[in-house]
Design an enzyme around this catalytic site. Structure first.
Site, PDB file in Angstrom:
ATOM      1  N   ARG A  21       2.885   8.674 -28.619  1.00 20.16           N
ATOM      2  CA  ARG A  21       3.534   9.212 -27.398  1.00 20.16           C
ATOM      3  C   ARG A  21       2.589  10.059 -26.546  1.00 20.16           C
ATOM      4  NH1 ARG A  21       8.202   9.986 -30.700  1.00 20.16           N
ATOM      5  NH2 ARG A  21       9.570   8.190 -30.421  1.00 20.16           N
ATOM      6  N   LYS A  45      -4.711   7.002 -13.125  1.00 18.01           N
ATOM      7  CA  LYS A  45      -4.013   5.706 -13.122  1.00 18.01           C
ATOM      8  C   LYS A  45      -4.545   4.886 -14.293  1.00 18.01           C
ATOM      9  CE  LYS A  45      -2.656   5.022  -8.317  1.00 18.01           C
ATOM     10  NZ  LYS A  45      -2.850   4.223  -7.089  1.00 18.01           N
ATOM     11  N   GLU A  53     -16.448   1.395  -2.484  1.00 19.65           N
ATOM     12  CA  GLU A  53     -15.480   2.490  -2.694  1.00 19.65           C
ATOM     13  C   GLU A  53     -16.080   3.829  -2.234  1.00 19.65           C
ATOM     14  OE1 GLU A  53     -12.315   2.178  -3.741  1.00 19.65           O
ATOM     15  OE2 GLU A  53     -12.209   0.272  -4.798  1.00 19.65           O
ATOM     16  N   LYS A  77     -11.655  12.345  -3.783  1.00 18.61           N
ATOM     17  CA  LYS A  77     -10.554  11.801  -4.581  1.00 18.61           C
ATOM     18  C   LYS A  77      -9.792  12.914  -5.280  1.00 18.61           C
ATOM     19  CE  LYS A  77      -8.721   8.371  -7.501  1.00 18.61           C
ATOM     20  NZ  LYS A  77      -8.791   7.053  -8.076  1.00 18.61           N
ATOM     21  N   GLU A 127       1.282   9.438  -6.030  1.00 20.72           N
ATOM     22  CA  GLU A 127       1.269   8.536  -4.865  1.00 20.72           C
ATOM     23  C   GLU A 127       2.620   8.442  -4.158  1.00 20.72           C
ATOM     24  OE1 GLU A 127      -1.385   5.149  -5.303  1.00 20.72           O
ATOM     25  OE2 GLU A 127      -0.160   4.022  -3.900  1.00 20.72           O
ATOM     26  N   ARG A 183      -1.897   9.880  -1.359  1.00 24.90           N
ATOM     27  CA  ARG A 183      -2.744   9.127  -2.296  1.00 24.90           C
ATOM     28  C   ARG A 183      -2.868   7.668  -1.864  1.00 24.90           C
ATOM     29  NH1 ARG A 183      -3.478   9.594  -8.857  1.00 24.90           N
ATOM     30  NH2 ARG A 183      -4.988   7.897  -9.002  1.00 24.90           N
ATOM     31  N   ASN A 219      -5.936   3.473  -0.811  1.00 29.29           N
ATOM     32  CA  ASN A 219      -5.797   2.015  -0.826  1.00 29.29           C
ATOM     33  C   ASN A 219      -6.356   1.366   0.444  1.00 29.29           C
ATOM     34  OD1 ASN A 219      -4.493   2.059  -3.323  1.00 29.29           O
ATOM     35  ND2 ASN A 219      -2.520   2.483  -2.365  1.00 29.29           N
ATOM     36  N   HIS A 224      -7.297  -2.256   0.480  1.00 30.57           N
ATOM     37  CA  HIS A 224      -6.823  -2.863  -0.761  1.00 30.57           C
ATOM     38  C   HIS A 224      -5.699  -3.878  -0.564  1.00 30.57           C
ATOM     39  CE1 HIS A 224      -9.386   0.149  -2.512  1.00 30.57           C
ATOM     40  NE2 HIS A 224      -9.060  -0.172  -3.746  1.00 30.57           N
ATOM     41  N   HIS A 276      -6.742  -7.048  -2.390  1.00 34.15           N
ATOM     42  CA  HIS A 276      -6.047  -7.567  -3.577  1.00 34.15           C
ATOM     43  C   HIS A 276      -5.600  -9.007  -3.364  1.00 34.15           C
ATOM     44  CE1 HIS A 276      -4.945  -3.444  -5.552  1.00 34.15           C
ATOM     45  NE2 HIS A 276      -6.118  -3.883  -5.921  1.00 34.15           N
ATOM     46  N   HIS A 287     -13.868  -6.761  -7.323  1.00 33.98           N
ATOM     47  CA  HIS A 287     -12.883  -5.891  -6.667  1.00 33.98           C
ATOM     48  C   HIS A 287     -13.484  -5.180  -5.442  1.00 33.98           C
ATOM     49  CE1 HIS A 287      -9.654  -3.005  -6.114  1.00 33.98           C
ATOM     50  NE2 HIS A 287     -10.539  -2.033  -6.208  1.00 33.98           N
TER      51      HIS A 287
HETATM   52  N1  GLY Z   1      -7.694   3.703  -6.922  1.00 37.60           N
HETATM   53  C1  GLY Z   1      -6.665   4.273  -6.153  1.00 37.60           C
HETATM   54  C2  GLY Z   1      -6.041   5.479  -6.790  1.00 37.60           C
HETATM   55  O1  GLY Z   1      -6.542   5.976  -7.780  1.00 37.60           O
HETATM   56  O2  GLY Z   1      -5.043   5.926  -6.318  1.00 37.60           O
END
Ligand code: GLY
Length: 382
Positions: free
Chosen positions: A130, A152, A194, A235, A245, A249, A253, A256, A260, A274
């Site tokens: 957990r 993430k 990036e 970041k 997000e 946040r 993107n 993206h 994507h 990517h």
């Molecule tokens: N890679 C986008 C984020 O971490 O929100």
């Protein structure tokens, strides 16, 4: 007696998340400080290193030696390289490996690798017993400036990328900029997309600095460290104000939504990394923004020129096998975008540019307009 050369002092960036705050330690040779930092952070904890075969060949011994030197007991779980490991099967392998190695709640998972390893090991750390603490040791530029920071984690579903996962923050990130010396030029360039993203979305001065100094970032040294630290600071600030997000946040993107779709159209294969999809996506986002009257057309051109100068693909036509598999079909690309996680109640979210260094979230761009825009780019890439 041999005296090892002094490690230059690292740059440390904090991700300010209250009692879950953590440091990103950036600098050449910092992998050698892994053991001492783990020992200082969690005295007496054992560490399970999760890595992939290629990274293991280059860096596992050094990471293990550092842990051993600091008296940290450790074990290893080695997965296959690539997205193929970000699956239910890969997740099972890592979870069973951790349980089999008797890694307990107070121990640590160390993710040693690129984005795939970080996402997979982080998700296993979020789930096993957990939730266990984990340390990110990112080994690609993309992972150092983006995926290792912000919590993430996750795996892919057969129905889409990153659809199963959790927000689970690491307790430490060690970004050893010397590790990047072993990346292929193509991998490095993909990560650079990036880096440029942070300039475009919120820091015009950084973008101008990148235009002047990108070659030095590729060759290593102080410019590389500055670029990684500036990206991580940007970041960290966004994650600190919107961890889950719900708002800002999403700015991360930029490029993206298009990117994507292009990755999906090329089967998440070697045809398009990517970061390459993000580079093309950022150019498309800038050009769409110009068409909507948001950014000056000259700025959209400036963005494309810089990314092309850095050796990145900037047009749909730059993708290998462009004419195959729906890539040259605006409706097929629209259908792929509709599968994106960023779709809310059927509306696509785009990150648009009002200027270089000023991005905005928009969920009211008409799909028909985007379709016609893409059809136009397919017919005339200029
Ligand atoms: N890679 C986008 C984020 O971490 O929100």
């Amino acid at each position: 007696m041999t005296v090892s050369p002094a490690r230059p002092s690292p740059t440390v960036v904090e991700v300010a998340l209250g009692d879950r705050a953590y440091d990103i330690v950036i600098g050449r040779g910092q992998i050698d400080a892994l053991g001492a930092r783990v020992q200082a952070l969690r005295p007496g904890a054992r560490a399970a290193i999760v890595t992939d075969r290629t990274v293991a060949r280059h860096w596992l011994e050094q990471a293990e030696a550092s842990l051993a030197q600091a008296g940290v007991a450790h074990s290893r779980i080695v997965v296959e390289e690539g997205e193929g490991s970000k699956t239910y099967a890969g997740f099972q392998q890592v979870c069973e490996g951790l349980i089999g190695a008797r890694i307990e709640r107070n121990d640590l998972v160390v993710a040693l690798g690129g984005g795939v390893v970080g996402d997979l090991a982080g998700f296993a750390a979020a789930a096993v017993r957990r939730g266990m603490d984990f340390v990110q040791v990112p080994t690609s530029l993309l992972a150092q400036v983006d995926s290792s920071v912000g919590g993430k984690t996750g795996i892919n579903s057969p129905q889409g990328k990153n659809l199963i996962g959790a927000f689970h923050q690491p307790v430490l990130v060690i970004a050893d900029s010397a590790i990047l010396d072993t990346l292929s030029p193509r991998q490095f360039r993909a990560g650079y997309a990036e880096v440029a993203k942070y300039g475009l979305l919120g820091d015009a001065a950084f973008f101008a600095w990148l235009e002047a100094h990108h070659a030095e970032i590729f060759s290593g040294g102080a410019a590389r460290e500055h670029a990684i630290a500036t990206s991580c600071r940007a970041k960290a600030a966004i994650v600190a104000r919107d961890e889950r997000e719900h708002g800002d946040r999403a700015l991360l993107n930029l490029g993206h939504t298009f990117g994507h779709a292009l990755e999906a159209a090329t089967g998440f294969s070697e045809r398009l990394f990517h970061g390459e999809g993000v580079a093309i996506g950022m150019v498309l986002a800038a050009q769409l923004s110009a068409q909507l009257g948001l950014i000056a057309p000259d700025d959209a051109t400036r963005i494309r020129h810089h990314l092309a100068e850095a050796g990145l693909p900037t047009r749909l036509q730059d993708i290998a096998g462009f004419a195959q598999e729906g890539l040259a079909d605006a409706d097929a690309l629209m259908a792929l975008m509709a599968q994106d996680k960023k779709v809310k109640r059927g509306r696509l979210t785009f990150i648009l540019l009002k200027a270089i260094g000023q991005a905005a979230i928009s969920s009211d761009v008409e799909p028909a307009l985007v379709r016609d825009f893409l059809a136009g780019k397919l017919a005339d890439p200029a």
